[in-house]
Design an enzyme around this catalytic site. Structure first.
Site, PDB file in Angstrom:
ATOM      1  N   ASP A 449      58.597  88.664  98.009  1.00 29.19           N
ATOM      2  CA  ASP A 449      58.554  87.427  98.783  1.00 29.19           C
ATOM      3  C   ASP A 449      58.960  87.764 100.213  1.00 29.19           C
ATOM      4  O   ASP A 449      60.113  88.145 100.477  1.00 29.19           O
ATOM      5  CB  ASP A 449      59.518  86.411  98.164  1.00 29.19           C
ATOM      6  CG  ASP A 449      59.437  85.038  98.821  1.00 29.19           C
ATOM      7  OD1 ASP A 449      58.960  84.952  99.962  1.00 29.19           O
ATOM      8  OD2 ASP A 449      59.878  84.057  98.185  1.00 29.19           O
ATOM      9  N   HIS A 450      58.027  87.607 101.150  1.00 29.21           N
ATOM     10  CA  HIS A 450      58.294  88.002 102.527  1.00 29.21           C
ATOM     11  C   HIS A 450      59.305  87.091 103.207  1.00 29.21           C
ATOM     12  O   HIS A 450      59.774  87.389 104.317  1.00 29.21           O
ATOM     13  CB  HIS A 450      56.985  88.009 103.325  1.00 29.21           C
ATOM     14  CG  HIS A 450      56.852  89.190 104.231  1.00 29.21           C
ATOM     15  ND1 HIS A 450      57.867  89.614 105.057  1.00 29.21           N
ATOM     16  CD2 HIS A 450      55.818  90.038 104.457  1.00 29.21           C
ATOM     17  CE1 HIS A 450      57.468  90.669 105.746  1.00 29.21           C
ATOM     18  NE2 HIS A 450      56.237  90.957 105.398  1.00 29.21           N
ATOM     19  N   ARG A 451      59.683  85.991 102.563  1.00 33.35           N
ATOM     20  CA  ARG A 451      60.707  85.126 103.138  1.00 33.35           C
ATOM     21  C   ARG A 451      62.099  85.720 102.975  1.00 33.35           C
ATOM     22  O   ARG A 451      62.988  85.454 103.796  1.00 33.35           O
ATOM     23  CB  ARG A 451      60.667  83.743 102.479  1.00 33.35           C
ATOM     24  CG  ARG A 451      59.382  82.961 102.701  1.00 33.35           C
ATOM     25  CD  ARG A 451      59.372  81.685 101.879  1.00 33.35           C
ATOM     26  NE  ARG A 451      59.400  81.963 100.446  1.00 33.35           N
ATOM     27  CZ  ARG A 451      59.426  81.023  99.502  1.00 33.35           C
ATOM     28  NH1 ARG A 451      59.430  79.733  99.854  1.00 33.35           N
ATOM     29  NH2 ARG A 451      59.436  81.359  98.218  1.00 33.35           N
ATOM     30  N   CYS A 453      62.928  89.027 102.741  1.00 35.66           N
ATOM     31  CA  CYS A 453      63.130  90.295 103.434  1.00 35.66           C
ATOM     32  C   CYS A 453      61.851  90.708 104.138  1.00 35.66           C
ATOM     33  O   CYS A 453      60.781  90.129 103.901  1.00 35.66           O
ATOM     34  CB  CYS A 453      63.586  91.394 102.478  1.00 35.66           C
ATOM     35  SG  CYS A 453      62.311  91.899 101.284  1.00 35.66           S
TER      36      CYS A 453
END
Length: 479
Positions: A449-451, A453
């Protein structure tokens, strides 16, 4: 004198609101003991054998195998204190007797269900006539008035634009009928007392599709065309719903398949995921595993699996990169880092893909993790995993190498933040100590999940996992 007690579908936990009857374990007239399993149901999480809190003679069953019932709907009635099947008959009004104030059941059947509270009496009333219609109303099954906790078996109101009582328990059945414009008042239910089941609606949908297809074939014949009909009608596609041929097979998205569909759809719509991958030389890991199992001897206990070693590597990596052991609270716009690692692992079963969870994996060694994986896998294979064993994961390990593939970009198991994928381990040419050699190579992929890291953290996690695979001694620093 026998008292007829009603047993409703209990709360199965984990927010589940309905279950499908898979198999009845008792027949009407059978004598059951307290807490004896009477029916096997399938929820969106698992197969569950439901025990009955009463002991006595079964007088009625509600729902056919394959039908869905909401939580709180009646499952069966039991005559308590009956000496034979004939004494288990209901009263003149067909109602279930009130439960004794002291309670005669076990009192602790399933999550959220108890037997101490008295069951309310039911009485039958005649449905009101539709005075708005000039024509006489068609005969219909009488409505049943029950305690507020029980859904009424008869829905009285507007159905497909028409007024009248309909013998339907499940709101899912009514919704399905509305979606396909099926008039429930024209159906004859196959359930108890004419109850309309989902199978009845599905049959009506198929018949409607076949009728539509037959009409389209007739209209496509040259002799059936009028001068105003275009020739292009010959190539038109018979449609049911959105551009779907009437002959297409329809498979309901329910049970495990429906739960997987809902979770993956939510994951893909909510989580901005990204994937990175790396090839790793697993030769040393395989050698270390062989040495571990050889040291245990022929009777030294269970063997350590590759999956167990990879799981232990994951817990060590998550200790270094806790960002990936987290979830996102979208309402509060906060990243929630979780204190413990509950490691899920993907397991393919006859019922579909399930993800059992190894609790507190961060406190276990490779042998303990391997034993728990083996135990949960056997439960998954036999369909005996409980809902609690399939929920609460914080990170998932997906070994798709068992399917003979090298790589994948899996969808994150919502609401987790990452998943490590492992491909097959196979001999490949590899440069080892400056020379070309045949080594055991595996592809590792991390979907995150790019949110929670950025790529640097994800790359660092994956690189640490790869280093442990290539040099298992790296783990000694964290053991």
């Amino acid at each position: 004198m026998a008292q007829v007690l009603e047993f409703k579908l209990p709360d199965l936990g984990e927010g589940l609101t309905e279950a499908e009857i898979v198999r009845w374990l008792v027949e009407v007239g059978d004598v059951v003991a307290i807490d004896q399993p009477v029916v096997e149901v399938e929820t969106a999480k698992a197969m569950v054998e439901v025990p009955c809190p009463y002991g006595g003679v079964v007088t009625a069953r509600f729902g056919e195998e394959g039908s869905e019932l909401p939580v709180g709907a009646p499952l069966l009635t039991v005559a308590v204190g009956a000496t034979d099947a004939s004494s288990a008959a209901q009263g003149d009004d067909g109602a279930a007797a009130e439960e004794p104030s002291g309670g005669s059941g076990s009192g602790n059947v399933l999550v959220g269900y108890g037997t101490g509270a008295p069951a309310a009496r039911r009485r039958r009333i005649r449905p009101e006539r539709n005075t708005a219609s000039a024509a006489p109303a068609a005969p219909a099954a009488p409505a049943v008035v029950s305690a507020p906790s029980r859904p009424a078996p008869v829905a009285v109101g507007e159905v497909n634009g028409r007024q009248g009582p309909v013998a339907v328990v499940s709101p899912l059945v009514r919704r399905l009928a509305r979606q396909h414009e099926i008039d429930l008042r024209g159906l004859t239910g196959s359930g108890p007392d004419g109850l309309i089941l989902r199978a009845d609606v599905d049959s009506a949908i198929r018949q409607a599709g076949q009728a539509t297809e037959a009409a389209a074939r007739t209209a496509a014949r040259p002799e059936a065309r009028t001068a105003a009909e275009p020739v292009a009608a010959e190539t038109s596609t018979v449609q049911v719903g959105a551009a779907v041929p009437a002959t297409a097979e329809r498979i309901p998205l329910r049970g495990v398949r429906g739960a997987v569909a809902d979770k993956l759809s939510r994951s893909r719509s909510e989580i901005p995921d990204a994937t990175c991958w790396v090839d790793a030389d697993a030769t040393e890991l395989m050698a270390a595993r062989a040495a571990m199992n050889a040291a245990s001897g022929p009777s030294g206990g269970p063997k350590v699996s590759v999956l167990a070693l990879l799981a232990r590597i994951c817990t060590a990596a998550l200790a270094r990169y806790p960002e990936l052991n987290s979830t996102v609270d979208t309402a509060a716009r906060e990243i929630v880092r979780l204190p413990g690692v509950h490691l899920g692992f993907a397991a393919q079963t006859e019922r579909g893909l399930v993800v059992p969870v190894v609790r507190d994996a961060h406190t276990r060694n490779a042998e303990s993790i391997g034993a728990e994986i083996a135990r949960l896998t056997e439960l998954a294979r036999t369909g005996k995993l409980s809902p609690a064993q399939l929920t609460g994961g914080t990170f998932t390990l997906n070994n798709y190498g068992v399917f003979g593939v090298d790589g994948s970009t899996p969808i994150i198991n919502h609401p987790e933040a990452a998943m490590l994928g492992v491909g097959r381990i196979m001999p490949k040419p590899w440069v080892h100590h400056g020379e070309l050699a045949v080594r055991q190579v595996v592809q590792l992929s991390l979907t995150f999940d790019h949110r929670v890291c950025d790529g640097g953290t994800a790359g660092g996690f994956l690189r640490y996992v790869a280093d442990c695979v290539e040099q298992p001694a790296v783990l000694l620093r964290t053991l």
